[in-house]
Write a protein that holds these residues in place. Structure first.
Motif, short mmCIF file in Angstrom:
data_model
loop_
_atom_site.label_atom_id
_atom_site.label_comp_id
_atom_site.label_asym_id
_atom_site.label_seq_id
_atom_site.Cartn_x
_atom_site.Cartn_y
_atom_site.Cartn_z
N ALA A 6 46.08 10.00 55.52
CA ALA A 6 45.66 11.37 55.25
C ALA A 6 44.15 11.50 55.36
O ALA A 6 43.63 12.50 55.87
N THR A 7 43.42 10.49 54.92
CA THR A 7 41.96 10.50 55.00
C THR A 7 41.51 10.55 56.45
O THR A 7 40.64 11.34 56.82
N GLU A 8 42.12 9.71 57.29
CA GLU A 8 41.78 9.70 58.71
C GLU A 8 42.13 11.03 59.37
O GLU A 8 41.37 11.55 60.18
N ALA A 9 43.26 11.60 58.99
CA ALA A 9 43.68 12.90 59.54
C ALA A 9 42.66 13.98 59.19
O ALA A 9 42.31 14.81 60.02
N ALA A 10 42.15 13.95 57.95
CA ALA A 10 41.17 14.94 57.52
C ALA A 10 39.85 14.76 58.27
O ALA A 10 39.23 15.74 58.69
N LYS A 12 39.34 13.36 61.19
CA LYS A 12 39.45 13.51 62.64
C LYS A 12 40.45 14.62 62.99
O LYS A 12 41.24 14.48 63.93
N PHE A 13 40.42 15.70 62.22
CA PHE A 13 41.43 16.75 62.39
C PHE A 13 41.42 17.35 63.80
O PHE A 13 42.48 17.56 64.39
N SER A 14 40.26 17.58 64.36
CA SER A 14 40.19 18.15 65.70
C SER A 14 40.82 17.21 66.73
O SER A 14 41.58 17.65 67.61
N ASP A 15 40.54 15.91 66.62
CA ASP A 15 41.15 14.93 67.52
C ASP A 15 42.67 14.88 67.32
O ASP A 15 43.43 14.73 68.28
N LEU A 16 43.08 14.99 66.06
CA LEU A 16 44.51 14.99 65.74
C LEU A 16 45.20 16.19 66.42
O LEU A 16 46.25 16.04 67.05
N LEU A 17 44.60 17.36 66.32
CA LEU A 17 45.17 18.55 66.97
C LEU A 17 45.22 18.40 68.49
O LEU A 17 46.17 18.83 69.13
N ASP A 18 44.18 17.79 69.07
CA ASP A 18 44.18 17.56 70.52
C ASP A 18 45.35 16.65 70.92
O ASP A 18 46.02 16.90 71.93
N ALA A 19 45.59 15.61 70.14
CA ALA A 19 46.69 14.68 70.44
C ALA A 19 48.03 15.41 70.33
O ALA A 19 48.92 15.24 71.18
N ILE A 20 48.18 16.23 69.32
CA ILE A 20 49.43 16.98 69.13
C ILE A 20 49.61 17.99 70.26
O ILE A 20 50.71 18.15 70.78
N ALA A 21 48.53 18.65 70.66
CA ALA A 21 48.61 19.61 71.76
C ALA A 21 49.02 18.93 73.06
O ALA A 21 49.64 19.56 73.93
N ARG A 25 53.42 13.01 68.68
CA ARG A 25 53.87 13.22 67.29
C ARG A 25 53.14 12.19 66.43
O ARG A 25 52.98 11.03 66.84
N VAL A 26 52.70 12.61 65.25
CA VAL A 26 51.90 11.76 64.39
C VAL A 26 52.47 11.78 62.98
O VAL A 26 52.78 12.85 62.45
N VAL A 27 52.62 10.60 62.38
CA VAL A 27 53.04 10.48 60.98
C VAL A 27 51.77 10.30 60.15
O VAL A 27 50.92 9.47 60.47
N ILE A 28 51.65 11.07 59.07
CA ILE A 28 50.50 10.98 58.18
C ILE A 28 50.98 10.34 56.88
O ILE A 28 51.99 10.75 56.31
N THR A 29 50.23 9.33 56.45
CA THR A 29 50.62 8.60 55.23
C THR A 29 49.59 8.80 54.13
O THR A 29 48.43 9.08 54.39
N ARG A 30 50.07 8.63 52.92
CA ARG A 30 49.19 8.61 51.74
C ARG A 30 49.70 7.46 50.87
O ARG A 30 50.86 7.45 50.48
N GLY A 31 48.81 6.52 50.60
CA GLY A 31 49.23 5.36 49.81
C GLY A 31 50.36 4.59 50.47
O GLY A 31 51.29 4.16 49.81
N ALA A 36 53.98 13.32 55.91
CA ALA A 36 54.12 14.42 56.87
C ALA A 36 54.29 13.85 58.27
O ALA A 36 53.83 12.75 58.57
N GLU A 37 54.96 14.63 59.09
CA GLU A 37 55.07 14.32 60.51
C GLU A 37 54.64 15.57 61.25
O GLU A 37 55.15 16.65 60.99
N MET A 38 53.68 15.41 62.15
CA MET A 38 53.17 16.56 62.89
C MET A 38 53.45 16.37 64.37
O MET A 38 53.38 15.26 64.89
N GLY A 39 53.74 17.47 65.02
CA GLY A 39 53.98 17.44 66.45
C GLY A 39 53.88 18.85 67.00
O GLY A 39 53.70 19.81 66.25
N PRO A 40 53.98 18.97 68.31
CA PRO A 40 53.90 20.29 68.91
C PRO A 40 55.07 21.17 68.43
O PRO A 40 56.14 20.65 68.12
N PRO A 41 54.85 22.46 68.37
CA PRO A 41 55.93 23.35 67.93
C PRO A 41 57.06 23.39 68.95
O PRO A 41 56.84 23.21 70.15
#
Length: 85
Positions: A6-10, A12-21, A25-31, A36-41
């Motif tokens: 989650a820290t890395e996602a926060a 590098k959020f712009s890079d994360l959105l570029d990858a999703i676009a 698909r990206v899994v976000i972890t905490r501890g 969360a799992e993010m991907g294109p709509p």
């Protein structure tokens, strides 16, 4: 599928959105736990709208008529018109 914290996602959020676009698909972890799992709509089609309207009980006859008129405009499609191809 890439996994990031989650820290890395926060950070590098712009890079994360570029990858999703780009379709990734990206899994976000905490501890070390996935949170969360993010991907294109998912692309929506007229068939999705038709399926959504199918289960709606009309509150009155005018609404039912409006739904029937809207469904009359839906044409089955073999390809996605938003695909750009």
């Amino acid at each position: 599928m890439r996994t990031i914290t989650a820290t890395e996602a926060a950070r590098k959020f712009s890079d994360l959105l570029d990858a999703i676009a780009s379709g990734e698909r990206v899994v976000i972890t905490r501890g070390k736990r996935p949170i969360a799992e993010m991907g294109p709509p998912r692309r929506r089609t007229g068939a999705d709208l038709s399926a959504a309207l199918e289960g709606i009980e009309p509150p009155d006859e005018e609404f039912e008529k409006s739904i029937a008129e809207a469904r009359a405009f839906l044409v089955p499609q073999e390809r996605d018109p938003w695909d750009g191809a």
